[in-house]
Each structure stands twice: as C-alpha cells, then as structure tokens.
Design a protein around this motif. Structure first.
Motif, PDB file in Angstrom:
ATOM      1  N   ARG A   1       0.814  -1.216   0.000  1.00 22.23           N
ATOM      2  CA  ARG A   1       0.000   0.000   0.000  1.00 22.23           C
ATOM      3  C   ARG A   1       0.847   1.265   0.000  1.00 22.23           C
ATOM      4  N   GLU A   2       1.897   1.310   0.806  1.00 22.43           N
ATOM      5  CA  GLU A   2       2.738   2.502   0.875  1.00 22.43           C
ATOM      6  C   GLU A   2       3.471   2.723  -0.446  1.00 22.43           C
ATOM      7  N   GLN A   3       3.990   1.651  -1.026  1.00 25.07           N
ATOM      8  CA  GLN A   3       4.663   1.772  -2.321  1.00 25.07           C
ATOM      9  C   GLN A   3       3.680   2.209  -3.405  1.00 25.07           C
ATOM     10  N   TYR A   4       2.455   1.715  -3.291  1.00 25.12           N
ATOM     11  CA  TYR A   4       1.397   2.105  -4.237  1.00 25.12           C
ATOM     12  C   TYR A   4       1.196   3.623  -4.216  1.00 25.12           C
ATOM     13  N   LEU A   5       1.019   4.192  -3.017  1.00 22.35           N
ATOM     14  CA  LEU A   5       0.776   5.627  -2.891  1.00 22.35           C
ATOM     15  C   LEU A   5       1.993   6.444  -3.307  1.00 22.35           C
ATOM     16  N   GLU A   6       3.167   5.956  -2.937  1.00 25.67           N
ATOM     17  CA  GLU A   6       4.399   6.670  -3.289  1.00 25.67           C
ATOM     18  C   GLU A   6       4.605   6.681  -4.804  1.00 25.67           C
TER      19      GLU A   6
ATOM     20  N   GLU B   1       8.185   6.741 -20.995  1.00 27.15           N
ATOM     21  CA  GLU B   1       9.404   6.221 -20.356  1.00 27.15           C
ATOM     22  C   GLU B   1       9.472   6.627 -18.894  1.00 27.15           C
ATOM     23  N   ARG B   2       9.101   7.875 -18.597  1.00 32.24           N
ATOM     24  CA  ARG B   2       9.143   8.336 -17.205  1.00 32.24           C
ATOM     25  C   ARG B   2       8.186   7.520 -16.333  1.00 32.24           C
ATOM     26  N   LEU B   3       6.983   7.269 -16.849  1.00 31.44           N
ATOM     27  CA  LEU B   3       6.017   6.476 -16.099  1.00 31.44           C
ATOM     28  C   LEU B   3       6.509   5.040 -15.903  1.00 31.44           C
ATOM     29  N   TYR B   4       7.060   4.450 -16.964  1.00 35.28           N
ATOM     30  CA  TYR B   4       7.495   3.047 -16.874  1.00 35.28           C
ATOM     31  C   TYR B   4       8.704   2.891 -15.950  1.00 35.28           C
ATOM     32  N   GLU B   5       9.609   3.859 -15.995  1.00 32.26           N
ATOM     33  CA  GLU B   5      10.770   3.815 -15.107  1.00 32.26           C
ATOM     34  C   GLU B   5      10.346   3.879 -13.639  1.00 32.26           C
ATOM     35  N   THR B   6       9.262   4.594 -13.382  1.00 32.78           N
ATOM     36  CA  THR B   6       8.767   4.709 -12.008  1.00 32.78           C
ATOM     37  C   THR B   6       8.064   3.434 -11.552  1.00 32.78           C
ATOM     38  N   ILE B   7       7.314   2.808 -12.457  1.00 35.22           N
ATOM     39  CA  ILE B   7       6.503   1.643 -12.098  1.00 35.22           C
ATOM     40  C   ILE B   7       7.275   0.334 -12.209  1.00 35.22           C
ATOM     41  N   LYS B   8       8.235   0.266 -13.126  1.00 37.38           N
ATOM     42  CA  LYS B   8       8.930  -0.991 -13.438  1.00 37.38           C
ATOM     43  C   LYS B   8       9.528  -1.698 -12.217  1.00 37.38           C
ATOM     44  N   PRO B   9      10.147  -0.995 -11.257  1.00 36.04           N
ATOM     45  CA  PRO B   9      10.715  -1.714 -10.092  1.00 36.04           C
ATOM     46  C   PRO B   9       9.685  -2.492  -9.283  1.00 36.04           C
ATOM     47  N   HIS B  10       8.401  -2.135  -9.445  1.00 32.82           N
ATOM     48  CA  HIS B  10       7.351  -2.796  -8.664  1.00 32.82           C
ATOM     49  C   HIS B  10       6.667  -3.919  -9.438  1.00 32.82           C
TER      50      HIS B  10
END
Length: 455
Positions: free
Chosen positions: A94-99, A193-202
């Motif tokens: 949940r915290e990673q989701y919001l962050e 790319e900016r969105l994917y770079e942010t989401i990809k680690p999760h």
C-alpha cells in the motif's frame, strides 16, 4: 510645454520602444524554442487527408489532446480509468502504491512545458490548461502501459480474460493497434518512459526492460513477437518506434544510400510535388518474371526494407504493413524535416512493382503477399492513391532498381531459356507433355514426308 514635460515624454517614448523590443525578443525566443528539437507530434497535412481521410482517423480511442473532444471516442475514456487503476494495482504494498502514484503524477505535471513543445498545434494554457493536459497525458500514458503489459500476459497465456472487455473482443486489439499508430494520436515518448521507469521496479511478472520493446511486442510489426536491442535510440512517440524499427541502423539499405550519394546520376534531386514516375522499377512483377527475373522470400524476414537483387533473383520480405500504417508513416516523413524518406521510397517501389492483379497473384504464389489478406482489386485501389499529394525528397532504392532495370535489358538468350523452362519444364507433367508433343510432331512430319514423296 515646459522643458521638464518634454524630458518626461522623451523618457516615456524610450521606455515604450524598450518594452516593444523586449516583447518581440521574448516572442522570438519562444518561437525558436518551440521549433528547435522539440516539435515531434504533427497534424496530418490537409492535402493528405483529402486523399483518404479515414486512414488518419481514430476508431475507438483518442490518445493525447488533439482528438480529446471527439464524442464518438468517449466510451473508451472509462476504460482508460479502469486500466490506470489496474496498472497501480500491480503494486501490492500500500505505501509503495501511494508513493509510486504521487511520483508518477508529479513527474508528468513537471513535464508540462516539454510536452507542450512536442505538439505542432499550439496549445495555450487557455485551450488546454496545465492541469487538464497533465491529466490527459497521465491517463493515456498509464492506459498504454497497462495495455502493453496485458498484451504481454496475453502472449504468455497468463491473462485473466474474463475480467477484461478489451481482450474478450475479437476486433478491439486490431482497432487499438490501428489507433496507437496514428500520427495525430500520440503523446511524447519520454512521458511513457518516465512512467514506466517509475513503475517498473514494482512489476513482478514483466520480462520486458523498455517501453520500445513493449510497444513492438504489442504491434508485432513483422507479424511476429519483435524485439530490438537497446541502442540508446531516442524515440518521439509510438509511431516513431515503428518507423525506426522498419529502418534499423544495420540494415543493408544504409549501404545503398552511401552508394547512391557517391554516384553522379543519383545526386539529390529537387523535391517534385506528387511525382514519383521517374523512380522505381521500369517493369511490373509479371513483366520482370517474363524477362527471367525470379522473386523469392528471403530466409531472414525481420526487416521490411531489406530488399536485394542478385543473380537474377529479387528477394522481398513478406508485406505485412497495412494501408493505414503505411500512410501514417509517410505522413510522418512528410512532416518531419529531419526524417529520411525510407517508407515513402518503399511505397514507390511497391507501386512500380504491383500494377495489376497478375502481379499480386504472382507475389502471393511466392509468399511475399499473404493469401489471406485483402482482395486483389482492393489492394490495387489502396496502392494507387498511397503516394497522391506526397512530396519526395529522395529515393533510397535507386541502386537496386538500376540493377534490375539494366538486367532486364541484357541476357536476352538466358531470359528466353528461363522462360521456356518455366513454361514447359516447371513440372514433370509439363516436361512429359512437351517431349510427347515433340515426338508427335516428328512422327507427323516424317509420315507427311513419306506420303508426299513415296519410294
């Protein structure tokens, strides 16, 4: 008027001149800044729309701000919100989701000025406010990424089809592939790319390391699951990804370009409005076949433009590109000043090669055109107008066409032998029939001779 009043008026006049100079200077800087290196998402020229308007129009979804007000596409907007929700639901904590959500939102809002610079159609803050444009790009970017990730799951047979209306439909994926490759239906690639770079680690299940490969995975431009190496290439948008895929840096055509530039008779011509008759093959496919030139599908079919000619054989990769995509790629080349006209050259080559149903039938027999594609007359109709109103800067198959045209004019005896062999000896039965006909002719001639001149 006193001397003091005159001095005040002179100072005010100087201040007004300075203000006008400052305003003009700022305006000039804004115009130069808008046109220097950022402009990448164009509107289709009116002259091209007049030829075939439907090829440039969205079918079910609008991407970016240019077609946002189209009410016929409003139904997909709710599906976009659902896909955005599904994208962030992939993050279990949940915290990673919001962050992650906050980081994606703030990063897109921070890119507002850069995003505006990408569009040829100017959008003022009054037209598309700061918050509205950021929301459009954020929503569309998340929708595209989730669509690509779900398509990857679809290929890997891990997608839950029951919970997804798009993948439950037989036609929606094809319609989305069409819409996401339209010139006017784009958002800047750096926002994806900016969105994917942010989401990809999760992400746990995705095996794809870049948005470009996710895009090619979705479009499957050569009718198979395509991937490219990470060459550090910069892309403007999804259509540019396809454009660069069809023109890889290591393709043989680059050698051809160098050869053309070095030859005097291939010096760069002046752009000729709508004229392509002087380029391409001088003869269509069926005429080239009659001249002893064979057509084959190469063993490697991963590059659309890798067309070669050697020892009387033209090797052409299978033609999987449809009419709408080809027209949008050509329109992209028409609008981008720095773009090479490879796809326009490809269209010129096809149009010079395919002029009748006989040519289409021949290329279908060789496996170059899919037998299950559109009808022959419809294909000819599409190809007939694909270059109308197109300005051509350069033709990049010049060396290939010169070799084929020159070969057609030589080796007439070899061509005659090949024609006889293809006509009478292509199969065992045709060979037996030909030999039987020769024997029958000899016997008939012998009998006639002895009948006329008896012993």
């Amino acid at each position: 008027m006193t001397e003091l009043q005159q001095e005040i008026q002179q100072v005010e006049a100087v201040d007004k001149k300075k203000e006008r100079h400052r305003e003009i200077t700022e305006k000039l800087h804004r115009k130069v800044e808008r046109g220097s290196g950022f402009l990448s998402i164009h509107t289709v020229p009116t002259k091209l729309r007049r030829v075939k308007d439907d090829a440039y129009n969205c079918r079910i979804v609008s991407i970016g701000p240019l077609h946002l007000g189209n009410h016929d596409l409003a139904a997909m907007r709710e599906r976009k919100w659902a896909y955005m929700h599904d994208l962030f639901q992939r993050i279990e904590d949940r915290e990673q989701y919001l962050e992650c959500w906050k980081e994606c939102t703030s990063s897109i809002y921070d890119l507002d000025l850069d995003i505006r610079r990408c569009y040829a159609k100017r959008m003022t803050h009054k037209e598309k406010g700061h918050r509205e444009l950021a929301e459009v790009v954020l929503l569309d970017g998340c929708f595209i990424l989730e669509l690509f990730l779900k398509y990857e799951e679809h290929l890997n047979m891990t997608l839950d089809y029951q919970s997804d209306a798009i993948f439950n439909s037989a036609w929606m994926i094809a319609a989305l592939q069409h819409d996401l490759a339209l010139l006017e239906n784009q958002i800047p690639f750096f926002s994806l790319e900016r969105l994917y770079e942010t989401i990809k680690p999760h992400l746990k299940n995705s095996q794809t390391n870049s948005v470009a490969n996710l895009a090619l995975n979705f479009f499957q431009p050569m009718n198979y699951k395509a991937f490219i190496e990470d060459w550090g290439t910069e892309y403007n948008h999804l259509l540019d990804v396809l454009h660069k895929f069809y023109i890889p840096s290591n393709c043989d055509i680059s050698v051809e370009i160098t050869m053309i530039a070095e030859m005097k008779h291939h010096s760069r011509p002046e752009p000729v409005y709508g004229s392509t008759k002087k380029w391409g093959f001088h003869f269509c496919a069926s005429e080239l076949l009659e001249a002893g030139i064979e057509f084959r599908k190469p063993q490697r079919t991963d590059h659309l433009l890798n067309i070669t000619f050697s020892r009387g054989v033209i090797k052409i990769p299978p033609i999987f590109i449809d009419d709408s995509l080809l027209r949008n790629l050509i329109a992209f080349e028409q609008c981008s000043l720095g773009s090479l006209h490879h796809m326009t050259s490809y269209a010129i080559l096809l149009k010079s090669l395919i002029r009748s149903p006989r040519d289409i039938k021949l290329l279908k027999q060789r496996g170059i055109i899919s037998s299950n594609w559109i009808g022959e007359e419809e294909y000819l109709s599409q190809l007939k107008s694909v270059l109308d109103e197109v300005v051509v800067k350069e033709f990049y198959f010049g060396d290939l066409c010169d070799k084929v045209n020159a070969y057609h004019g030589k080796f007439w005896f070899r061509r005659g032998i090949k024609y006889i062999y293809r006509t009478y000896f292509s199969t065992a039965w045709s060979m037996i029939s030909f030999v039987a006909a020769i024997i029958l002719f000899i016997l008939t001639a012998t009998q006639t001779f002895f009948t006329v001149r008896p012993r």
